[in-house]
Design an enzyme around this catalytic site. Structure first.
Site, PDB file in Angstrom:
ATOM      1  N   HIS A 278     -40.836 -82.351 -40.422  1.00 42.93           N
ATOM      2  CA  HIS A 278     -40.233 -82.347 -38.719  1.00 42.93           C
ATOM      3  C   HIS A 278     -40.999 -83.504 -38.122  1.00 42.93           C
ATOM      4  CE1 HIS A 278     -37.612 -79.143 -36.901  1.00 42.93           C
ATOM      5  NE2 HIS A 278     -37.750 -79.502 -36.025  1.00 42.93           N
ATOM      6  N   ASP A 309     -37.166 -87.233 -45.292  1.00 47.57           N
ATOM      7  CA  ASP A 309     -37.337 -87.741 -44.353  1.00 47.57           C
ATOM      8  C   ASP A 309     -38.917 -87.535 -43.652  1.00 47.57           C
ATOM      9  OD1 ASP A 309     -37.968 -85.555 -42.426  1.00 47.57           O
ATOM     10  OD2 ASP A 309     -36.190 -85.336 -42.251  1.00 47.57           O
ATOM     11  N   ARG A 333     -36.081 -90.023 -35.441  1.00 48.68           N
ATOM     12  CA  ARG A 333     -36.168 -90.993 -34.528  1.00 48.68           C
ATOM     13  C   ARG A 333     -35.905 -92.633 -34.264  1.00 48.68           C
ATOM     14  NH1 ARG A 333     -41.272 -88.517 -35.341  1.00 48.68           N
ATOM     15  NH2 ARG A 333     -42.020 -87.115 -33.908  1.00 48.68           N
TER      16      ARG A 333
HETATM   17  C1  FMN Z   1     -36.102 -85.250 -30.638  1.00 47.10           C
HETATM   18  C2  FMN Z   1     -36.141 -84.427 -31.568  1.00 47.10           C
HETATM   19  C3  FMN Z   1     -35.703 -83.214 -32.374  1.00 47.10           C
HETATM   20  C4  FMN Z   1     -35.303 -82.384 -33.634  1.00 47.10           C
HETATM   21  N1  FMN Z   1     -34.691 -81.674 -33.609  1.00 47.10           N
HETATM   22  C5  FMN Z   1     -34.275 -81.291 -34.813  1.00 47.10           C
HETATM   23  C6  FMN Z   1     -34.000 -79.730 -35.110  1.00 47.10           C
HETATM   24  O1  FMN Z   1     -32.760 -79.568 -34.337  1.00 47.10           O
HETATM   25  N2  FMN Z   1     -33.506 -79.014 -36.333  1.00 47.10           N
HETATM   26  C7  FMN Z   1     -33.979 -80.480 -37.278  1.00 47.10           C
HETATM   27  O2  FMN Z   1     -34.352 -79.056 -38.886  1.00 47.10           O
HETATM   28  N3  FMN Z   1     -34.848 -81.422 -37.061  1.00 47.10           N
HETATM   29  C8  FMN Z   1     -35.066 -81.531 -35.996  1.00 47.10           C
HETATM   30  N4  FMN Z   1     -35.928 -82.458 -35.730  1.00 47.10           N
HETATM   31  C9  FMN Z   1     -36.710 -82.739 -37.077  1.00 47.10           C
HETATM   32  C10 FMN Z   1     -35.522 -84.431 -37.875  1.00 47.10           C
HETATM   33  O3  FMN Z   1     -35.322 -83.977 -38.252  1.00 47.10           O
HETATM   34  C11 FMN Z   1     -36.099 -85.206 -38.687  1.00 47.10           C
HETATM   35  O4  FMN Z   1     -37.331 -84.190 -39.685  1.00 47.10           O
HETATM   36  C12 FMN Z   1     -37.257 -85.677 -38.208  1.00 47.10           C
HETATM   37  O5  FMN Z   1     -37.414 -86.401 -37.188  1.00 47.10           O
HETATM   38  C13 FMN Z   1     -38.513 -87.076 -39.044  1.00 47.10           C
HETATM   39  O6  FMN Z   1     -38.910 -87.652 -38.794  1.00 47.10           O
HETATM   40  P1  FMN Z   1     -38.712 -89.188 -38.474  1.00 47.10           P
HETATM   41  O7  FMN Z   1     -38.679 -89.317 -36.597  1.00 47.10           O
HETATM   42  O8  FMN Z   1     -40.298 -89.245 -38.004  1.00 47.10           O
HETATM   43  O9  FMN Z   1     -38.374 -89.916 -39.018  1.00 47.10           O
HETATM   44  C14 FMN Z   1     -36.425 -83.060 -34.372  1.00 47.10           C
HETATM   45  C15 FMN Z   1     -36.670 -84.938 -34.546  1.00 47.10           C
HETATM   46  C16 FMN Z   1     -36.543 -84.971 -32.940  1.00 47.10           C
HETATM   47  C17 FMN Z   1     -37.390 -86.523 -32.802  1.00 47.10           C
END
Ligand code: FMN
Length: 398
Positions: A278, A309, A333
């Site tokens: 996440h 990810d 991000r």
């Molecule tokens: C602002 C934000 C909101 C997110 N909301 C969700 C979400 O609603 N559902 C989900 O499965 N993952 C969510 N994530 C996790 C992303 O899907 C993903 O796993 C993660 O951003 C990957 O890491 P990275 O930002 O380093 O690429 C969120 C991440 C961020 C940064």
């Protein structure tokens, strides 16, 4: 700097930071507690080296990747990110439009502000839906039906949010329910008139997909309270079995970090998993997904499509993930900073930067076809020894 002048992740991050008030930027950038997980996600990539091979024709490099029977133009899609409308109204659909133009998948968050139906209208072939299962099972079942009716091919169940994590930046900024913004936070927002003007005109974004289940006439704040009553809940294996029975399309479980959980997914008939923590936002002491990816890919074999990810800041990070056994990668991000800074064009620019870096890395490595990436490109160890081991162990073995 204008969005089109951004040349890398850090530039997009800087542009987003400049446009957004601290309370919103911190929500994107932040993790939880000591934010060790985020640092570890990034550092874990640095443990891998790519060894170039020469004498290979790399005049054209092919990034096309077929996933669940559909051929995409590149190996990175857009991960689900909730509350994107706070950073720029309409962000969900802007991200979807950018993904469609780039011909890569976009996953709409279960906490999106855009609607499933709009996603189906603008990008049915690229849009996937990520479900946060609700306490009231009838809501989840209806959302699954809506995703199917909208023509979406793939349902993603996120399992790594059994409870809300302790996001200390949000607590300090008063980004809580109800909002407890300090005077200082409010004053800081005044320094971002571009964002503030839009926010004052459009107001707090609503969780559109939940509206039909909330009491009629609920305000944005009441709707947020309703969603907070319904989610998060722990997702049990029997829930995933139930979703498997309900959903006729491709089913993906997001947040898998252990080989045994991957095997369990395969036994249930899940089509794919996303190895993910996440983005370091749920369990601060979790390993970096890149560290556990080889063992999970080995356990999954050809029974599951393994995706990845967390921590991608460079095209070469994507290449490392593919060399370690991922079939596909997603950025969170990276593309969200692009959308926050520059809307559809910004999200598209983020994807272009990644594509360009991936292409150059492939050429430099002597790897003209994305499908041929594997551990043979990581530091020259006898082929299989680098699989199933952490970077630290692999280094000791050399
Ligand atoms: C602002 C934000 C909101 C997110 N909301 C969700 C979400 O609603 N559902 C989900 O499965 N993952 C969510 N994530 C996790 C992303 O899907 C993903 O796993 C993660 O951003 C990957 O890491 P990275 O930002 O380093 O690429 C969120 C991440 C961020 C940064």
């Amino acid at each position: 700097m204008k969005i089109e002048q951004a040349i890398n992740f850090d530039d997009l991050r800087r542009l987003a930071k400049r446009r957004l008030p601290k309370i919103a930027f911190d929500f994107i950038e932040g993790g939880l507690e000591d934010e060790r997980g985020i640092a570890r996600n990034y550092e874990a990539f640095a443990a891998y080296d790519l060894v170039p091979r020469y004498g290979v024709d790399v005049a054209t490099c092919n990034q096309s990747t077929t996933l669940f029977g559909r051929t995409y133009s590149g190996p990175v899609g857009i991960a689900p990110t909730g509350l994107a409308g706070l950073f720029r109204p309409g962000s969900d659909l802007m991200l979807a439009a950018a993904a469609k133009t780039a011909n890569v998948p976009f996953i709409m968050s279960g906490s999106a502000n855009g609607s499933i139906e709009d996603l189906g209208r603008i990008a049915p072939e690229h849009g996937w839906y990520q479900l946060y299962p609700a306490r009231d099972r009838a809501i989840s079942e209806d959302m699954i039906k809506r995703a199917h009716d909208a023509g979406l091919s793939t349902l993603v169940i996120t399992v790594d949010v059994p409870t809300n994590s302790k996001r200390e930046r949000n607590l300090r900024n008063g980004f809580t329910r109800p909002l407890r913004m300090t005077t200082r936070t409010k004053l800081e927002a005044l320094l971002h008139p571009g964002w503030l003007g839009v926010f004052l005109r459009t107001g707090m974004p609503v969780f559109s997909n939940w509206q039909k289940y909330a009491p009629p006439g609920a305000s944005a704040a009441q709707l947020a309270d309703f969603v907070a009553e319904q989610t998060p809940i722990p997702v049990l294996w029997r829930d995933i079995e139930g979703f498997r029975r309900l959903w006729p399309g491709k089913l993906v479980v997001k947040g898998i970090m252990h080989p045994d959980d991957a095997i369990r997914c395969a036994a249930i008939g899940v089509d794919g998993i996303m190895v993910s923590n996440h983005g370091g936002r749920q369990l601060d002491r979790s390993p970096a997904p890149i560290e556990v990816l080889p063992a999970i890919a080995a356990a999954a074999g050809d029974k599951l499509t393994v995706m990845f990810d967390s921590g991608i800041r460079r095209g070469s990070d994507v290449i490392v993930a593919l060399c370690l056994g991922a079939k596909y990668a997603f950025a969170g991000r990276f593309t969200l900073y692009g959308a926050a800074a520059g809307g559809t064009a910004g999200a598209g620019h983020a994807l272009t930067i990644l594509r360009d870096e991936i292409g150059r890395t492939m050429a430099q490595m002597g790897a003209p076809d994305i499908l041929n990436l594997g551990p043979q490109f990581l530091t020259w160890a006898p082929d299989e020894t680098r699989r199933n081991v952490s970077p630290a162990l692999a280094r000791q073995a050399l």
